[in-house]
Design an enzyme around this catalytic site. Structure first.
Site, mmCIF file in Angstrom:
data_model
loop_
_atom_site.group_PDB
_atom_site.id
_atom_site.type_symbol
_atom_site.label_atom_id
_atom_site.label_comp_id
_atom_site.label_asym_id
_atom_site.label_seq_id
_atom_site.Cartn_x
_atom_site.Cartn_y
_atom_site.Cartn_z
ATOM 1 N N ARG A 48 32.273 31.670 33.612
ATOM 2 C CA ARG A 48 32.914 32.504 34.633
ATOM 3 C C ARG A 48 33.994 33.336 33.945
ATOM 4 O O ARG A 48 35.067 32.840 33.640
ATOM 5 C CB ARG A 48 33.519 31.604 35.708
ATOM 6 C CG ARG A 48 33.946 32.304 36.969
ATOM 7 C CD ARG A 48 34.816 31.379 37.807
ATOM 8 N NE ARG A 48 36.161 31.277 37.256
ATOM 9 C CZ ARG A 48 36.942 30.210 37.358
ATOM 10 N NH1 ARG A 48 36.509 29.116 37.947
ATOM 11 N NH2 ARG A 48 38.149 30.208 36.826
ATOM 12 N N HIS A 55 38.082 32.296 39.808
ATOM 13 C CA HIS A 55 37.171 31.628 40.738
ATOM 14 C C HIS A 55 36.949 32.512 41.963
ATOM 15 O O HIS A 55 35.814 32.738 42.388
ATOM 16 C CB HIS A 55 37.758 30.278 41.150
ATOM 17 C CG HIS A 55 36.972 29.575 42.209
ATOM 18 N ND1 HIS A 55 35.743 29.015 41.963
ATOM 19 C CD2 HIS A 55 37.241 29.347 43.517
ATOM 20 C CE1 HIS A 55 35.287 28.467 43.075
ATOM 21 N NE2 HIS A 55 36.169 28.655 44.029
ATOM 22 N N TYR A 64 45.374 27.834 33.778
ATOM 23 C CA TYR A 64 44.726 26.582 33.403
ATOM 24 C C TYR A 64 43.722 26.692 32.265
ATOM 25 O O TYR A 64 43.163 25.689 31.838
ATOM 26 C CB TYR A 64 44.038 25.945 34.624
ATOM 27 C CG TYR A 64 43.067 26.847 35.357
ATOM 28 C CD1 TYR A 64 41.777 27.062 34.889
ATOM 29 C CD2 TYR A 64 43.440 27.483 36.540
ATOM 30 C CE1 TYR A 64 40.889 27.877 35.560
ATOM 31 C CE2 TYR A 64 42.553 28.302 37.231
ATOM 32 C CZ TYR A 64 41.275 28.494 36.733
ATOM 33 O OH TYR A 64 40.402 29.306 37.412
#
Length: 431
Positions: free
Chosen positions: A320, A324, A333
């Site tokens: 990805r 998100h 993160y």
């Protein structure tokens, strides 16, 4: 005129909060750790001898290296070189230059649509948008392997599969703008409405597939889900029922390495494709950034399913590239060098290199596609701003088949409330 290369950019991140979480290990390190565990594999690969000659697509085929069972199936290297695979080559034999260009066009236009939708959300035209950036090959390759009578149950990110099923891209935007609950008729394209609840579509697909099996049809039912959803109980139950009833279900997992902020290493101790073995059906891992390999592996899985051998799991190992959703900030993160390493494996650039090296496309093709991409961008922007507001009283219409006194009372109260605003007609419809 030289066409611009398709950019690989992550969506702009929202403003950060005061504390920044430490970046976790890169995907390469996590993958190496999982591979070194050498868990038993759910499939047996034939021993491979070096092959020479030329691929049907026209480019020289390099000998296939020694195979690690957990290494994803690959037909195009990140550098666009075609490599041989005796198990899967037959599923893309005879692929023409026109078909290769079609796969490239699909990925470029899907990425452009996705980019426009992300920009529209940033401009306040959409409430939310889940980008597919980086996952184009996984979706286009699998989507183009399907037959018209196959049925798809997507998550909320399968914009490329929707494109392959003939769903107008602008119809995908309605739900995220808040003007409808889906925007298209699922039975018109055998493409179900987007599912927001994580993993529940796997059960829907399984139930539908059980019905297909009872009908004696040879069509397949595809459940798309991500690595995060693979940890959901609904997916486990879908695996169980599909296996027990020998349902014609293709479970297609796009492992993009992150379930929002949770890395795959915290969800499983074995590669995801191996989970199928515990339920009694086969699984396979494919390079999800290699559109040719995804096409071949999906066709092979569908052949397995149509022959009455029951369900199968395909894990598309991809990444990805963006957030998100547009409400997420991935810089909190994951390390930036991880994203950079995956940019080198970009699915669109990989196929572009192969097209040029093999003489399958010229600069005229890329220039024309760039113009088509710009036209799509304009159409998406115009369509989103022309979407009518929904009838605000429609929410009361389908609560009960025969009506209900309490619903009638609530409708009247809401209608009176809406009428108290000067710009709302007395009937409650409109803006």
């Amino acid at each position: 005129m030289t066409a611009k290369k398709a950019p690989v950019k992550a969506a702009a991140a929202p403003a950060k909060t005061d504390a920044k979480a430490p970046a976790r290990r890169s995907t390469g390190a996590r993958t190496a750790a999982a591979t070194n565990a050498k868990a038993s594999t759910s499939r047996t690969r034939k021993s491979v001898s070096a092959q020479s000659g030329r691929a049907k697509s026209g480019a020289a085929v390099a000998p296939e290296p020694a195979v690690d069972p957990d290494q994803p199936i690959q037909l195009l290297t990140p550098e666009g070189e075609r490599i041989a695979n005796p198990e899967y080559d037959r599923f893309v034999e005879g692929i023409t230059s026109e078909e290769l260009r079609g796969l490239y066009r699909d990925m470029v236009l899907t990425r452009r649509f996705d980019s426009e939708a992300t920009s529209l959300q940033r401009q306040g035209e959409l409430g939310l948008w889940p980008s597919l950036l980086g996952q184009e090959a996984a979706q286009i390759g699998s989507g183009r392997a399907l037959r018209e009578d196959d049925y798809v149950f997507p998550t909320y990110r399968e914009h490329g599969v929707a494109w392959c099923r003939g769903v107008d891209p602008t119809l995908l935007l309605g739900m995220f703008r808040g003007v409808n609950n889906g925007g298209w008729d699922p039975n018109s394209n055998n493409f179900h409405l987007y599912t927001i609840v994580i993993g529940s579509q796997a059960l829907h697909a399984t139930g539908y597939a059980m019905g297909v099996g009872l009908d004696g049809a040879d069509s397949a039912v595809v459940a798309y889900f991500g690595d995060g959803a693979s940890s959901q109980g609904d997916v486990a139950e879908a695996f169980t029922f599909s296996a027990v009833y020998n349902a014609p279900t293709l479970f297609f997992c796009q492992n993009n390495q992150w379930a929002i902020s949770e890395p795959t290493e915290r969800q499983t101790r074995v590669p995801l494709y191996q989970r199928a073995r515990g339920y009694g059906f086969p699984g396979v891992r494919v390079d999800g950034n290699d559109v040719l390999a995804v096409l071949a592996v999906t066709r092979a899985a569908l052949e397995h399913i149509r022959s009455g051998q029951g369900p199968m799991l395909v894990e598309a190992f991809t990444y990805r590239m963006g957030a998100h959703t547009t409400s997420d900030d991935p810089t909190r993160y994951r390390a930036d060098d991880e994203r950079v390493s995956w940019e080198a494996k970009d699915p669109i650039e990989r196929l572009r290199t192969h097209l040029l090296a093999g003489g399958h496309a010229d600069e005229g093709f890329f220039s024309d596609l760039e113009e088509e991409s710009e036209a799509m961008g304009r159409r998406v922007r115009e369509a989103i701003r022309a979407m009518p507001d929904p009838d605000r009283l429609a929410i009361f219409e389908n609560a009960y088949a025969d009506g209900h006194a309490l619903v009638d009372e609530e409708r009247a109260q809401f209608q009176a409330y809406q009428a108290s605003f000067a710009d709302v007609p007395a009937g409650g419809e409109g803006k």
